[in-house]
Design a protein around this motif. Structure first.
Motif, mmCIF file in Angstrom:
data_model
loop_
_atom_site.group_PDB
_atom_site.id
_atom_site.type_symbol
_atom_site.label_atom_id
_atom_site.label_comp_id
_atom_site.label_asym_id
_atom_site.label_seq_id
_atom_site.Cartn_x
_atom_site.Cartn_y
_atom_site.Cartn_z
ATOM 1 N N ARG A 49 -31.999 -4.226 29.015
ATOM 2 C CA ARG A 49 -32.527 -3.967 30.353
ATOM 3 C C ARG A 49 -33.850 -4.708 30.513
ATOM 4 N N VAL A 50 -33.994 -5.394 31.628
ATOM 5 C CA VAL A 50 -35.223 -6.130 31.899
ATOM 6 C C VAL A 50 -36.180 -5.202 32.631
ATOM 7 N N ALA A 51 -37.303 -4.929 31.994
ATOM 8 C CA ALA A 51 -38.305 -4.029 32.571
ATOM 9 C C ALA A 51 -39.099 -4.749 33.657
ATOM 10 N N VAL A 52 -39.499 -4.005 34.664
ATOM 11 C CA VAL A 52 -40.370 -4.539 35.708
ATOM 12 C C VAL A 52 -41.803 -4.283 35.261
ATOM 13 N N HIS A 53 -42.570 -5.346 35.155
ATOM 14 C CA HIS A 53 -43.938 -5.243 34.645
ATOM 15 C C HIS A 53 -44.952 -5.298 35.779
ATOM 16 N N SER A 54 -46.039 -4.617 35.589
ATOM 17 C CA SER A 54 -47.182 -4.708 36.486
ATOM 18 C C SER A 54 -48.186 -5.657 35.844
ATOM 19 N N TYR A 55 -48.563 -6.700 36.561
ATOM 20 C CA TYR A 55 -49.531 -7.650 36.010
ATOM 21 C C TYR A 55 -50.865 -6.973 35.728
ATOM 22 N N ALA A 56 -51.233 -6.033 36.576
ATOM 23 C CA ALA A 56 -52.543 -5.395 36.462
ATOM 24 C C ALA A 56 -52.681 -4.555 35.199
ATOM 25 N N ASN A 57 -51.595 -3.972 34.719
ATOM 26 C CA ASN A 57 -51.677 -3.047 33.585
ATOM 27 C C ASN A 57 -50.958 -3.534 32.331
ATOM 28 N N TRP A 58 -50.442 -4.746 32.344
ATOM 29 C CA TRP A 58 -49.648 -5.220 31.224
ATOM 30 C C TRP A 58 -50.503 -5.418 29.975
ATOM 31 N N GLN A 59 -49.974 -4.971 28.870
ATOM 32 C CA GLN A 59 -50.599 -5.194 27.557
ATOM 33 C C GLN A 59 -49.542 -5.769 26.634
ATOM 34 N N SER A 60 -49.918 -6.755 25.860
ATOM 35 C CA SER A 60 -48.989 -7.327 24.892
ATOM 36 C C SER A 60 -48.548 -6.243 23.919
ATOM 37 N N PRO A 61 -47.263 -6.252 23.545
ATOM 38 C CA PRO A 61 -46.787 -5.255 22.583
ATOM 39 C C PRO A 61 -47.253 -5.543 21.155
ATOM 40 N N HIS A 62 -47.846 -6.706 20.933
ATOM 41 C CA HIS A 62 -48.286 -7.100 19.593
ATOM 42 C C HIS A 62 -49.805 -7.224 19.526
#
Length: 128
Positions: A69-82
């Protein structure tokens, strides 16, 4: 106008692996030489915004290829998972914070211009 730091940020995002960002040498070189993190391109994005946008693009592409499933991301709150991606985000963070363009993924808010002759087209062709 794009800067070398913006190109390096996009390149670093493209070198992500399942374990994180694998290559940041060019990005680190530009930052070590004092590259300014504040300039914005024509869409109001800084190198920070370019890194996030490209990272989100690669994350979505990877999910789609893997049949996830492709998640919808918010640019304002996105954090790299790594941790390595979060480190790059921290390195690129503009001194005065992300620009409005960074927070919306670079797209400019649009305005639909309704022209008088649009009524004539509707009369001739119906809804278009």
């Amino acid at each position: 106008r794009t800067t070398p730091l913006m190109h390096a940020a996009v390149s670093a995002a493209g070198r992500s692996t399942k374990d994180g960002i694998a290559e940041t040498a060019v990005l680190d070189l530009w930052l070590a030489r004092g590259a300014d993190k504040s300039p914005q391109d024509k869409n109001g994005m800084t190198a920070y915004g370019h890194f996030i946008k490209q990272s989100i693009y690669y994350d979505e592409m990877h999910s789609a290829i893997m049949g996830q499933r492709v998640a919808v991301h918010s640019y304002a709150n996105w954090q790299s998972p790594h941790a390595s991606g979060r480190a790059v985000q921290a390195k690129l963070h503009p001194p005065n914070g992300p620009s409005p363009g960074d927070l919306r993924g670079g797209s400019r808010p649009g305005i639909i211009v309704y022209e008088d002759d649009d009524d004539e087209m509707l009369d001739d062709y119906g809804d278009y």
